[in-house]
Design a protein around this motif. Structure first.
Motif, PDB file in Angstrom:
ATOM      1  N   ILE A 292       0.827  -1.210   0.000  1.00 55.46           N
ATOM      2  CA  ILE A 292       0.000   0.000   0.000  1.00 55.46           C
ATOM      3  C   ILE A 292       0.859   1.257   0.000  1.00 55.46           C
ATOM      4  N   SER A 293       0.257   2.355  -0.420  1.00 51.84           N
ATOM      5  CA  SER A 293       0.977   3.600  -0.664  1.00 51.84           C
ATOM      6  C   SER A 293       1.807   4.106   0.515  1.00 51.84           C
ATOM      7  N   PRO A 294       1.299   4.092   1.774  1.00 52.57           N
ATOM      8  CA  PRO A 294       2.130   4.611   2.872  1.00 52.57           C
ATOM      9  C   PRO A 294       3.462   3.879   3.010  1.00 52.57           C
ATOM     10  N   GLY A 299      10.897   6.105   3.155  1.00 53.07           N
ATOM     11  CA  GLY A 299      12.286   6.200   2.730  1.00 53.07           C
ATOM     12  C   GLY A 299      13.028   4.883   2.833  1.00 53.07           C
ATOM     13  N   SER A 300      12.457   3.909   3.553  1.00 53.59           N
ATOM     14  CA  SER A 300      13.072   2.587   3.691  1.00 53.59           C
ATOM     15  C   SER A 300      12.442   1.562   2.770  1.00 53.59           C
ATOM     16  N   CYS A 301      11.612   2.011   1.818  1.00 49.81           N
ATOM     17  CA  CYS A 301      10.992   1.086   0.874  1.00 49.81           C
ATOM     18  C   CYS A 301      12.028   0.689  -0.177  1.00 49.81           C
ATOM     19  N   ALA A 302      12.167  -0.617  -0.417  1.00 42.08           N
ATOM     20  CA  ALA A 302      13.220  -1.083  -1.316  1.00 42.08           C
ATOM     21  C   ALA A 302      12.901  -2.482  -1.832  1.00 42.08           C
ATOM     22  N   TRP A 303      13.735  -2.920  -2.787  1.00 40.89           N
ATOM     23  CA  TRP A 303      13.694  -4.279  -3.323  1.00 40.89           C
ATOM     24  C   TRP A 303      14.858  -5.066  -2.746  1.00 40.89           C
ATOM     25  N   LEU A 359      11.784  -9.643  -2.735  1.00 36.34           N
ATOM     26  CA  LEU A 359      11.091  -8.943  -1.654  1.00 36.34           C
ATOM     27  C   LEU A 359      10.927  -7.477  -2.028  1.00 36.34           C
ATOM     28  N   PHE A 360       9.818  -6.867  -1.587  1.00 43.08           N
ATOM     29  CA  PHE A 360       9.607  -5.446  -1.804  1.00 43.08           C
ATOM     30  C   PHE A 360       8.750  -4.905  -0.669  1.00 43.08           C
ATOM     31  N   GLY A 361       9.130  -3.733  -0.152  1.00 42.17           N
ATOM     32  CA  GLY A 361       8.315  -3.109   0.880  1.00 42.17           C
ATOM     33  C   GLY A 361       9.127  -2.200   1.780  1.00 42.17           C
ATOM     34  N   ASP A 362       8.530  -1.854   2.906  1.00 43.40           N
ATOM     35  CA  ASP A 362       9.111  -0.921   3.870  1.00 43.40           C
ATOM     36  C   ASP A 362       9.939  -1.699   4.891  1.00 43.40           C
ATOM     37  N   PHE A 363      11.245  -1.697   4.698  1.00 41.90           N
ATOM     38  CA  PHE A 363      12.127  -2.500   5.547  1.00 41.90           C
ATOM     39  C   PHE A 363      12.305  -1.901   6.937  1.00 41.90           C
ATOM     40  N   SER A 364      11.835  -0.677   7.171  1.00 42.02           N
ATOM     41  CA  SER A 364      11.898  -0.133   8.529  1.00 42.02           C
ATOM     42  C   SER A 364      10.929  -0.854   9.455  1.00 42.02           C
ATOM     43  N   GLN A 365       9.976  -1.605   8.887  1.00 42.17           N
ATOM     44  CA  GLN A 365       9.039  -2.373   9.706  1.00 42.17           C
ATOM     45  C   GLN A 365       9.651  -3.693  10.179  1.00 42.17           C
ATOM     46  N   ALA A 407       3.487  -4.883   5.057  1.00 45.16           N
ATOM     47  CA  ALA A 407       4.530  -3.875   4.882  1.00 45.16           C
ATOM     48  C   ALA A 407       5.613  -4.360   3.940  1.00 45.16           C
ATOM     49  N   ILE A 408       5.899  -5.657   3.969  1.00 47.11           N
ATOM     50  CA  ILE A 408       6.879  -6.260   3.069  1.00 47.11           C
ATOM     51  C   ILE A 408       6.244  -7.484   2.423  1.00 47.11           C
ATOM     52  N   LYS A 409       6.312  -7.554   1.101  1.00 47.68           N
ATOM     53  CA  LYS A 409       5.698  -8.675   0.388  1.00 47.68           C
ATOM     54  C   LYS A 409       6.716  -9.332  -0.536  1.00 47.68           C
ATOM     55  N   TYR A 410       6.417 -10.554  -0.939  1.00 47.04           N
ATOM     56  CA  TYR A 410       7.343 -11.297  -1.781  1.00 47.04           C
ATOM     57  C   TYR A 410       6.684 -11.760  -3.064  1.00 47.04           C
ATOM     58  N   PHE A 411       7.522 -11.941  -4.088  1.00 45.56           N
ATOM     59  CA  PHE A 411       7.103 -12.601  -5.320  1.00 45.56           C
ATOM     60  C   PHE A 411       7.466 -14.065  -5.197  1.00 45.56           C
ATOM     61  N   GLN A 412       6.505 -14.917  -5.584  1.00 44.92           N
ATOM     62  CA  GLN A 412       6.727 -16.362  -5.538  1.00 44.92           C
ATOM     63  C   GLN A 412       6.570 -16.957  -6.947  1.00 44.92           C
ATOM     64  N   GLY A 413       7.536 -17.775  -7.350  1.00 47.26           N
ATOM     65  CA  GLY A 413       7.459 -18.429  -8.639  1.00 47.26           C
ATOM     66  C   GLY A 413       6.242 -19.330  -8.727  1.00 47.26           C
TER      67      GLY A 413
END
Length: 416
Positions: A292-294, A299-303, A359-365, A407-413
């Motif tokens: 989600i957008s927030p 600033g800690s959102c990353a791949w 992985l993608f999301g807000d790693f500060s969580q 807050a952090i989600k993953y891609f699964q094959g």
């Protein structure tokens, strides 16, 4: 040196343009001919290797420049100090105390490596000092900062700016976690009863799992005054602790070890059939917007993915024909994907059927707990017959995701 760095940067940009031209030419062909030929694949791999080599060289130059600045600051401080009449009176000079401990001159067996008072007021994340512009030139280097910096360099999770808690002791602590947000407000009639609409909370226990590392060096190396003993030991210990702790921060089970970020995250996107677990541009866009957008605005959102997945990623374009991977413009900063920084970690699973490879999301969580002291111990007896001095480093820490709402989600094959 500045001219050389500029030429290196221009060479990197040129290699990347050659890579894009090769992929574009293959894509312009029809049918099965769109695949890279054996010769083109060989050229592509060479260009990728050139990019990696240039990146490695840029990192070496950055580290060399930082070491030079640190050495100049150290010598400047030494020249300003009055001569010590007693070589064994180390006073408050921590570096001198540390080297004396390494050489066995203090008679002590244990040395607790702690951040100094200034560092205690600073979040541990600042210890990465990725670029001089970010403040590296203003931070005095100590054994603790060197050790933790090497720990961060080998752990992708620690590079993403997780929330780091430093505690003086190692008892279990409970961190509140969010398991569900409040639902939307509803219409209420005049004098009507308001329905409860509370978020749901739980608790995340953070323990202090112990990680240890043993290192042996010869007395000849130890007594050679030309050797940067502090730098050598901090690098070896930091990398060893970072490799062990960092792997569990990624894939730890949460049972008798940290709950890894892959284990704790939630599903964001699944691959389609017939792609053998690999991801597409559409998959990554779906993963991007599953957060989600927030969290995306943080600033800690990353791949995060492993190097072999980045090699796949570099070939992918979006629907407008643009490569979704973009190289960093300055040394010491991460590359980007869809505008967000990209970090790598060797512990992330490779692309495969049912694998959680991105992985993608807000790693500060993601919270990392570290007990304040890193214990260094020395023994002259353990390897007495080989004339080796043995050191061991002990660190305690834990990690877990405190927001499980996505807050952090993953891609699964795909599964089959």
């Amino acid at each position: 040196m500045s001219d050389y760095i500029k030429r290196l940067q221009e060479r990197r940009a040129n290699v990347w343009e050659q890579t894009k031209a090769l992929l574009d030419a293959a894509e312009a062909r029809q049918g099965d001919e769109r695949k890279l030929t054996a010769e083109e694949e060989q050229t592509y791999q060479r260009l990728n290797a050139d990019l990696d080599a240039i990146d490695a060289r840029a990192k070496e130059l950055h580290e060399a420049e930082q070491r030079t600045k640190d050495a100049e600051a150290t010598f400047a401080g030494l020249l300003d100090k009055p001569q010590d009449t007693d070589r064994r009176d180390y006073g408050q000079d921590t570096d001198a105390q540390l080297r004396a401990f390494f050489k066995g001159e203090t008679g002590k067996r244990v040395f607790d490596v702690q951040p100094d008072a200034a560092e205690r007021r600073t979040d541990l994340r600042t210890l990465s000092k990725l670029t001089a512009a970010a403040g590296a030139n203003t931070v005095q280097t100590s054994f603790y900062t060197q050790l933790v910096q090497h720990l961060i360099e080998v752990s992708g999770v620690m590079q993403t700016n997780p929330t780091t808690l430093r505690t003086a002791t190692g008892e279990q602590i409970q961190i509140p976690k969010t398991t569900a947000h409040s639902a939307s407000a509803s219409l209420v009639a005049e004098a009507g009863t308001l329905s409860p609409n509370d978020p749901t909370f739980g608790q995340v226990p953070l323990d202090a799992y112990k990680y240890g590392f043993l290192l042996q060096i010869s007395h000849e190396l130890l007594n050679d005054t030309s050797v940067d003993l502090t730098g050598y030991l901090s690098m070896q210990a930091g990398r060893a602790l970072g490799n062990g702790f960092g792997a569990h921060l990624v894939t730890g089970t949460g049972t008798s070890q940290p709950n890894g970020i892959v284990t704790a995250s939630t599903l964001g996107a699944t691959g389609g059939t017939g792609v053998v677990g690999a991801f597409t541009a559409d998959n990554l866009i779906d993963l991007y917007y599953s957060v989600i957008s927030p969290y995306r605005a943080s600033g800690s959102c990353a791949w995060m993915m492993r190097d072999s997945s980045v090699a796949i990623l570099r070939k992918i374009k979006d629907t407008t024909g643009q490569y979704i991977w973009q190289p960093a413009l300055t040394a010491g900063t991460p590359d980007t994907v869809l505008g967000k920084p990209l970090y790598t970690d060797p512990s992330i699973p490779a692309t495969a059927l049912a694998a959680k490879s991105v992985l993608f999301g807000d790693f500060s969580q993601y919270f990392v707990r570290m007990v304040e002291s890193i214990r260094f111990e020395r023994s002259d007896d353990y390897a007495f017959n080989a004339d080796l001095v043995t050191y061991r480093a002990i660190m305690r820490g834990d990690g877990d995701l405190v927001d499980t709402t996505g807050a952090i989600k993953y891609f699964q094959g795909n599964a089959a």
